[in-house]
Design a protein around this motif. Structure first.
Motif, PDB file in Angstrom:
ATOM      1  N   ILE A   1       0.830  -1.216   0.000  1.00  0.00           N
ATOM      2  CA  ILE A   1       0.000   0.000   0.000  1.00  0.00           C
ATOM      3  C   ILE A   1       0.863   1.265   0.000  1.00  0.00           C
ATOM      4  CG2 ILE A   1      -1.914  -1.184   1.132  1.00  0.00           C
ATOM      5  CD1 ILE A   1      -1.167   0.288   3.716  1.00  0.00           C
ATOM      6  N   GLY A   2       2.182   1.108  -0.105  1.00  0.00           N
ATOM      7  CA  GLY A   2       3.044   2.256  -0.285  1.00  0.00           C
ATOM      8  C   GLY A   2       3.751   2.794   0.933  1.00  0.00           C
ATOM      9  N   VAL A   3       3.788   2.044   2.039  1.00  0.00           N
ATOM     10  CA  VAL A   3       4.493   2.514   3.236  1.00  0.00           C
ATOM     11  C   VAL A   3       5.997   2.372   3.022  1.00  0.00           C
ATOM     12  CG1 VAL A   3       4.855   2.170   5.707  1.00  0.00           C
ATOM     13  CG2 VAL A   3       2.568   1.867   4.735  1.00  0.00           C
ATOM     14  N   PRO A   4       6.769   3.464   3.126  1.00  0.00           N
ATOM     15  CA  PRO A   4       8.226   3.378   2.956  1.00  0.00           C
ATOM     16  C   PRO A   4       8.912   3.038   4.284  1.00  0.00           C
ATOM     17  CG  PRO A   4       7.585   5.666   3.196  1.00  0.00           C
ATOM     18  CD  PRO A   4       6.306   4.863   3.267  1.00  0.00           C
TER      19      PRO A   4
ATOM     20  N   VAL B   1       8.456   1.272  11.233  1.00  0.00           N
ATOM     21  CA  VAL B   1       8.635   2.148  10.087  1.00  0.00           C
ATOM     22  C   VAL B   1       9.689   3.174  10.482  1.00  0.00           C
ATOM     23  CG1 VAL B   1       7.591   3.872   8.576  1.00  0.00           C
ATOM     24  CG2 VAL B   1       6.325   1.809   9.169  1.00  0.00           C
ATOM     25  N   ASN B   2      10.835   3.109   9.816  1.00  0.00           N
ATOM     26  CA  ASN B   2      11.951   4.006  10.137  1.00  0.00           C
ATOM     27  C   ASN B   2      12.269   4.012  11.632  1.00  0.00           C
ATOM     28  OD1 ASN B   2      12.260   4.828   7.409  1.00  0.00           O
ATOM     29  ND2 ASN B   2      10.577   6.276   7.651  1.00  0.00           N
ATOM     30  N   GLY B   3      12.266   2.827  12.222  1.00  0.00           N
ATOM     31  CA  GLY B   3      12.657   2.669  13.617  1.00  0.00           C
ATOM     32  C   GLY B   3      11.552   2.850  14.635  1.00  0.00           C
ATOM     33  N   GLU B   4      10.346   3.215  14.216  1.00  0.00           N
ATOM     34  CA  GLU B   4       9.238   3.410  15.143  1.00  0.00           C
ATOM     35  C   GLU B   4       8.205   2.302  14.987  1.00  0.00           C
ATOM     36  OE1 GLU B   4       8.920   8.097  16.062  1.00  0.00           O
ATOM     37  OE2 GLU B   4       8.093   7.510  14.119  1.00  0.00           O
TER      38      GLU B   4
ATOM     39  N   ARG C   1       0.744   8.720   9.699  1.00  0.00           N
ATOM     40  CA  ARG C   1       2.025   9.416   9.557  1.00  0.00           C
ATOM     41  C   ARG C   1       2.980   8.684   8.623  1.00  0.00           C
ATOM     42  NH1 ARG C   1       4.368  10.395  15.383  1.00  0.00           N
ATOM     43  NH2 ARG C   1       3.189   8.505  15.879  1.00  0.00           N
ATOM     44  N   ALA C   2       2.851   7.348   8.566  1.00  0.00           N
ATOM     45  CA  ALA C   2       3.782   6.563   7.766  1.00  0.00           C
ATOM     46  C   ALA C   2       3.501   6.670   6.273  1.00  0.00           C
ATOM     47  CB  ALA C   2       3.721   5.098   8.199  1.00  0.00           C
TER      48      ALA C   2
END
Length: 233
Positions: free
Chosen positions: A71-74, A86-89, A135-136
């Protein structure tokens, strides 16, 4: 767990609009808010005489990670043994519980909680870095039913593979998303902690830790993973 459905050849899923007694690892509470979380459990059955599954929580985490990527979460990462970051969170928590049946088969109840949109004043105990899907994602998140469909599709695909070939067939895909690959970490249990470098996982899903006394296999269930010199992750 208390009302296990009959084995009718289908995968049963139970979705809660809000959990009031959600549980995480080591007896911690999973918090959820109305419309702010997707929380559900599914029952996955193994064939009779199948040995106790190893690395199942890692397989479930990988399935969720793949759904989020679709779904596009980087920046999706996996934290051993059962968190999706996601990016450490932390975005997702997973709890797997096994239940034996009378025919000597095993059923796994896989509980998953995904933060969708946390209230501004939300406080999540034991976790310094927590995020949500709002937020992600740079675009509008999918609806709860659509997100559930994405996750269930990936779970069905990967658990089918897992049932036949075990975690070894999914290991490389998990390693590609390992949040702490080759980093110094601290493994903490209730009574002790061990420092070393995260080497990844083995074919059974155990964490491999390079320590001063050699490589150690760390098993799931009674440990937590912390970056050295940092906040709880």
């Amino acid at each position: 767990m208390e009302r296990m459905p009959a084995d009718d050849g289908t995968v049963h899923v139970l979705v809660a609009d809000r959990q009031t007694a959600g549980r995480g690892r080591r007896g911690r509470q999973w918090q959820s808010w109305p419309e702010g979380s997707l929380t559900f459990s599914l029952a996955w059955r193994f064939a009779a005489s199948t040995p106790a599954p190893a690395g199942l929580s890692l397989a479930a985490g990988l399935a969720v990670a793949r759904a989020l990527e679709r779904i596009g979460v980087p920046g999706v990462q996996l934290k051993w043994p059962n968190d999706v970051l996601v990016n450490g969170e932390k975005l997702v928590g997973i709890l797997v519980e096994l239940q034996p049946a009378r025919d000597r088969s095993l059923a796994a109840v896989i509980g998953i909680g995904i933060n969708l949109s946390l209230p501004p004043d939300a406080h999540v105990e034991h976790h310094a870095g927590v995020t949500d899907l709002a937020r992600a994602l740079e675009s509008t998140p999918p609806s709860r039913p659509a997100l559930l469909a994405y996750v269930l599709a990936e779970l069905h695909l990967l658990l089918d593979t897992y049932s036949v070939a075990g975690f070894a067939a999914l290991k490389n895909a998990w390693e590609q998303r390992n949040a702490f690959a080759d980093l110094p970490v601290r493994i903490s249990s209730d009574h002790e902690s061990t420092d070393g470098t995260c080497l990844g996982v083995d074919d059974d899903g155990a964490l491999l830790l390079d320590t001063a006394s050699g490589v150690q296999r760390i098993l799931a269930g009674d440990v937590s993973l912390r970056p050295l010199g940092g906040e709880t992750a």
